[in-house]
Design an enzyme around this catalytic site. Sequence first.
Site, short mmCIF file in Angstrom:
data_model
loop_
_atom_site.label_atom_id
_atom_site.label_comp_id
_atom_site.label_asym_id
_atom_site.label_seq_id
_atom_site.Cartn_x
_atom_site.Cartn_y
_atom_site.Cartn_z
N SER A 143 0.86 -1.07 -0.04
CA SER A 143 -0.10 0.03 -0.02
C SER A 143 0.99 1.23 -0.20
O SER A 143 2.10 1.13 0.48
CB SER A 143 -0.81 0.08 1.41
OG SER A 143 -1.41 1.35 1.55
N TYR A 156 -1.83 0.36 10.54
CA TYR A 156 -1.98 -0.05 8.97
C TYR A 156 -0.44 0.28 8.31
O TYR A 156 0.13 -0.35 7.76
CB TYR A 156 -3.05 0.54 8.43
CG TYR A 156 -3.23 0.08 6.78
CD1 TYR A 156 -3.92 -1.31 6.69
CD2 TYR A 156 -3.01 0.69 5.78
CE1 TYR A 156 -4.02 -1.63 5.37
CE2 TYR A 156 -3.12 0.39 4.48
CZ TYR A 156 -3.53 -1.05 4.17
OH TYR A 156 -4.01 -1.34 2.91
P1 NAP Z 1 -11.26 -6.23 1.66
O1 NAP Z 1 -12.25 -6.18 0.66
O2 NAP Z 1 -11.60 -5.92 2.96
O3 NAP Z 1 -10.89 -8.06 1.73
C1 NAP Z 1 -9.70 -8.26 2.93
C2 NAP Z 1 -9.47 -9.89 2.69
O4 NAP Z 1 -8.81 -10.17 3.58
C3 NAP Z 1 -10.86 -10.74 2.76
O5 NAP Z 1 -11.05 -11.64 1.75
C4 NAP Z 1 -10.65 -11.03 4.21
O6 NAP Z 1 -11.48 -12.37 4.45
C5 NAP Z 1 -9.23 -11.49 4.19
N1 NAP Z 1 -8.80 -11.40 5.73
C6 NAP Z 1 -8.75 -10.53 6.62
N2 NAP Z 1 -8.15 -10.99 7.80
C7 NAP Z 1 -7.74 -12.24 7.38
C8 NAP Z 1 -6.92 -13.38 8.08
N3 NAP Z 1 -6.63 -12.90 9.38
N4 NAP Z 1 -6.61 -14.33 7.73
C9 NAP Z 1 -7.13 -14.60 6.24
N5 NAP Z 1 -7.77 -13.74 5.58
C10 NAP Z 1 -8.10 -12.47 5.97
O7 NAP Z 1 -10.06 -5.67 1.47
P2 NAP Z 1 -9.22 -5.35 -0.03
O8 NAP Z 1 -9.47 -4.06 -0.28
O9 NAP Z 1 -9.58 -6.59 -1.03
O10 NAP Z 1 -7.65 -5.56 0.70
C11 NAP Z 1 -6.99 -6.72 0.00
C12 NAP Z 1 -5.44 -6.17 0.33
O11 NAP Z 1 -5.23 -5.11 -0.53
C13 NAP Z 1 -4.92 -5.82 1.52
O12 NAP Z 1 -3.92 -6.25 1.91
C14 NAP Z 1 -5.08 -4.48 1.76
O13 NAP Z 1 -4.38 -3.99 2.90
C15 NAP Z 1 -4.62 -3.91 0.24
N6 NAP Z 1 -4.84 -2.67 -0.24
C16 NAP Z 1 -6.05 -2.46 -0.51
C17 NAP Z 1 -6.33 -1.05 -0.85
C18 NAP Z 1 -7.75 -0.45 -1.31
O14 NAP Z 1 -8.02 0.59 -1.17
N7 NAP Z 1 -8.74 -1.35 -0.84
C19 NAP Z 1 -5.28 -0.18 -1.03
C20 NAP Z 1 -4.21 -0.53 -0.89
C21 NAP Z 1 -3.62 -1.98 -0.45
P3 NAP Z 1 -12.01 -12.95 5.72
O15 NAP Z 1 -12.66 -11.89 6.44
O16 NAP Z 1 -13.04 -13.93 5.02
O17 NAP Z 1 -10.88 -13.65 6.45
#
Ligand code: NAP
Length: 255
Positions: A143, A156
Amino acid sequence: MRKLSGKVLIVTGASRGIGAAAARAFAEAGAKVVLAARTSTQIEAIASELRGAGSEAIAVSCDVSNFNDVEAMIEKTIAFAGRVDVLVNNAGVIDPIARLSESDPEQWAKAADINYKGVYFGLRATIPVMERQGSGVIVNISSGAATSALEGWSHYCSSKAAALSLTKCANAEIGGKGIRVVGLSPGTVATDMQVAIKSSGLNPVSTLEWSDHIPPDWVAKAIVWLSSEEASDVAGEDFVLRDPANRQRVGLPTG
Ligand code: NAP
């Protein structure tokens, strides 16, 4: 596009958002896909959808903050497909968004366990397998927060900074043995995570509009590209998707 034909790929956090999009993109690219997350109903549903479309896919319930779960995920992948070509350490959390003085120590530490230790656990369990194979790619979803400081995001920003350090350390240790470790900084993405950020009302990211975010499919396309031979020169750093030159390499719109 079948650029990952026959490859065996694991995506953590595959129950929704970027991880679910990446799992679908991997299947489309011809890969055998392992979907991991805590919520088994959602990963089972996506795995079944992918199998229905002719792909090989399984769902593995896994909490990445628990090393036994992560080791079991790797063992189940080997039993399923005999090897691990790509691990995408995508699971991550933004909650609890809170200023340091008001943060809950247990929840703060839990977020660090997922965003930071979860990446280490993935590396620890997978590298020996890839070293035996003499090949593999690990993509750590990073990120812009890894290199910035934002109000309410101390858990974070610091855990993503630690994960970026792990990308560098791991690639320094094992890069060049047919293995690459790379980070991907996607920019802001239209997922549930941005819904939570918006509702916090803290820091400038919460003021962004939904239309400011890129779709998860774009990030999935970048993950497929990073996992492929086309990205063989990209390692040991975060690949920043906001950079128009990088978007061009992936084949995404640059405007
Ligand atoms: P999201 O829609 O909230 O999805 C997060 C995923 O992580 C879900 O599938 C959740 O599944 C899983 N997760 C959370 N805790 C977990 C654990 N302890 N063990 C296994 N799985 C776990 O978020 P997203 O935006 O897709 O984010 C995905 C990645 O991209 C993250 O690393 C985030 O930091 C990064 N990111 C996102 C953005 C953004 O703007 N969205 C920007 C930069 C980076 P369960 O709850 O079912 O376990």
